[in-house]
Design a protein around this motif. Structure first.
Motif, PDB file in Angstrom:
ATOM      1  N   VAL A 121       0.852  -1.189   0.000  1.00  0.00           N
ATOM      2  CA  VAL A 121       0.000   0.000   0.000  1.00  0.00           C
ATOM      3  C   VAL A 121       0.888   1.238   0.000  1.00  0.00           C
ATOM      4  N   GLY A 142      -1.201  -1.014  -4.578  1.00  0.00           N
ATOM      5  CA  GLY A 142      -1.689   0.265  -5.049  1.00  0.00           C
ATOM      6  C   GLY A 142      -1.956   1.254  -3.938  1.00  0.00           C
ATOM      7  N   SER A 143      -2.723   2.270  -4.267  1.00  0.00           N
ATOM      8  CA  SER A 143      -3.077   3.316  -3.318  1.00  0.00           C
ATOM      9  C   SER A 143      -4.027   2.790  -2.261  1.00  0.00           C
ATOM     10  N   LYS A 194       0.828   5.763  -1.341  1.00  0.00           N
ATOM     11  CA  LYS A 194      -0.042   6.927  -1.497  1.00  0.00           C
ATOM     12  C   LYS A 194      -0.709   6.981  -2.864  1.00  0.00           C
ATOM     13  N   SER A 195      -0.136   6.289  -3.850  1.00  0.00           N
ATOM     14  CA  SER A 195      -0.737   6.240  -5.184  1.00  0.00           C
ATOM     15  C   SER A 195      -0.363   4.918  -5.832  1.00  0.00           C
ATOM     16  N   ASP A 196      -1.079   4.562  -6.908  1.00  0.00           N
ATOM     17  CA  ASP A 196      -0.740   3.353  -7.646  1.00  0.00           C
ATOM     18  C   ASP A 196       0.659   3.451  -8.241  1.00  0.00           C
ATOM     19  N   GLU A 246       3.194   5.207  -7.114  1.00  0.00           N
ATOM     20  CA  GLU A 246       4.186   5.085  -6.049  1.00  0.00           C
ATOM     21  C   GLU A 246       4.355   3.625  -5.641  1.00  0.00           C
ATOM     22  N   ALA A 247       3.255   2.882  -5.569  1.00  0.00           N
ATOM     23  CA  ALA A 247       3.348   1.462  -5.220  1.00  0.00           C
ATOM     24  C   ALA A 247       4.211   0.726  -6.236  1.00  0.00           C
ATOM     25  N   GLN A 264      -6.991   3.898  -1.737  1.00  0.00           N
ATOM     26  CA  GLN A 264      -8.296   3.767  -2.382  1.00  0.00           C
ATOM     27  C   GLN A 264      -8.382   2.486  -3.209  1.00  0.00           C
ATOM     28  N   THR A 265      -7.323   2.193  -3.982  1.00  0.00           N
ATOM     29  CA  THR A 265      -7.320   0.985  -4.804  1.00  0.00           C
ATOM     30  C   THR A 265      -7.438  -0.263  -3.943  1.00  0.00           C
ATOM     31  N   SER A 319       3.924  -0.020   4.533  1.00  0.00           N
ATOM     32  CA  SER A 319       2.761  -0.631   3.899  1.00  0.00           C
ATOM     33  C   SER A 319       1.837  -1.254   4.940  1.00  0.00           C
TER      34      SER A 319
END
Length: 350
Positions: free
Chosen positions: A237, A279-280, A239-241, A243-244, A282-283, A316
């Motif tokens: 996990v 991912g983020s 902050k964004s997809d 970044e992951a 949210q994802t 994460s």
């Protein structure tokens, strides 16, 4: 929902991290998992290869029993095929006593060819040997005095001198790799432990696997139970997809490269088929909500893989506990479900 941690303990000799350093990182992650509210810490058993460097989960879990107070401690799995059932029953009864009844007992028959060679064990016999040993382990832990002549072992008046914490057999989960085995595990009345990465075609197939398992339990006359299954997914996990991807892709691909006899799903593959929690916030929360809608109630998250930096592993774990778990509980992940479905079919980032 139950959320747990699974550590396969893969080692990479060409990298500077030593095995003792890996042990230290894993133990700290278990302590952090307890502080963050994870349900269980699961540890894999592997032999004769850096695929995994914990040959005896009871040793590591005994150390963790002294470092923790609440989190459950699980094997994922204990390979019953390779060991004397009397010894397994004694060892894990003692561990359950030491940790105050926190043992979660995952068991399996093994699948790695080099392990069967190393133990001089015939793979064709593994299912029969596993079934016999599991029956004996359960009966010994339950307090029976056994005099028996099985196909693979025999004994006169075997009885444990150390019983599990409260005299009951710890919750026991049978591991499966093939999706069609889920039905048979349910039909036998057993709990199930699985890693969909090795079993399913895509994310939606996870729900199909659970449905097969439920069908077997129904035919066995058993009702659905929110704690009768554990589904394990690789997790990272950020902050964004994007970044992951930037932070964990190399580690995940290294992990996949050393997976013996397994599907070689590199990062782009597993993003496309969706069998991961990468991912983020949210994802990942959106995917967790979909798992909940499928009926899944216990997810083990695998954050530590491919010698990923322990700082990133712990970051994460923390994001998942502090942001994903509350988002799933509140239902706010529903707002991101459409974006998540797009993410499942197209890799993010460049």
């Amino acid at each position: 929902m139950r959320y747990s941690i699974f550590s396969v303990n893969d080692h990479h000799p060409r990298l500077p991290r030593t095995v003792p350093q890996l042990y230290g990182q894993v133990m700290r992650q278990c302590e952090l998992g307890e502080a963050l509210g994870y349900d269980t810490f699961f540890c894999a058993e592997h032999h004769f290869h850096e695929y995994g460097v914990v040959p005896d989960p009871a040793v590591l879990l005994s150390a963790l029993a002294q470092r923790t107070r609440r989190i459950r401690l699980g094997t994922a799995i204990s390979i019953l095929t390779f060991h004397d059932p009397r010894r397994i029953a004694e060892t894990y009864a003692m561990l359950d006593m030491m940790c105050g009844g926190r043992l979660v007992f995952g068991v399996g028959s093994g699948y790695l060819a080099h392990e069967f060679v190393g133990y001089d064990s015939e793979p064709k016999e593994k299912r029969d040997r596993f079934n016999e040993n599991l029956d004996l382990v359960k009966r010994l832990m339950a307090g029976e005095t056994l005099s028996y002549r099985g196909r693979f072992s025999k004994s006169e008046k075997a009885v444990l001198n150390v019983r599990p914490h409260d005299g009951r057999v710890p919750p026991t989960y049978v591991a499966v790799l093939a999706r069609d085995a889920a039905y048979h595990v349910g039909r036998q009345g057993n709990r199930i432990f699985t890693v969909p990465y090795a079993s399913c075609r895509d994310f939606d197939d996870i729900g199909t696997m659970l449905a097969d398992y439920r069908r077997g339990r129904t035919e066995a006359g058993l009702e659905a139970d929110g704690d009768d299954h554990v589904f394990t997914l690789h997790t990272y996990v950020a902050k964004s997809d994007d970044e992951a991807r930037a932070q964990c892709k190399a580690a995940y691909d290294l992990y996949v490269d050393t997976r013996l006899y397994a599907k070689k799903h590199v990062y782009e593959d597993i993003i496309a088929n969706g069998i991961c929690l990468f991912g983020s916030v949210q994802t990942v929360a959106g995917k967790m909500r979909r798992l909940r809608e499928m009926g899944i109630r216990h997810v083990a998250t695998m954050h530590n893989f491919g010698a990923l930096s322990p700082d990133l592993v712990e970051r994460s774990m923390t994001l998942f506990a502090r942001e994903v778990m509350p988002a799933v509980a509140s239902g706010s992940a529903a707002r991101g479900r459409g974006a998540t479905r797009t993410y499942l079919t197209r890799p993010s980032g460049p």
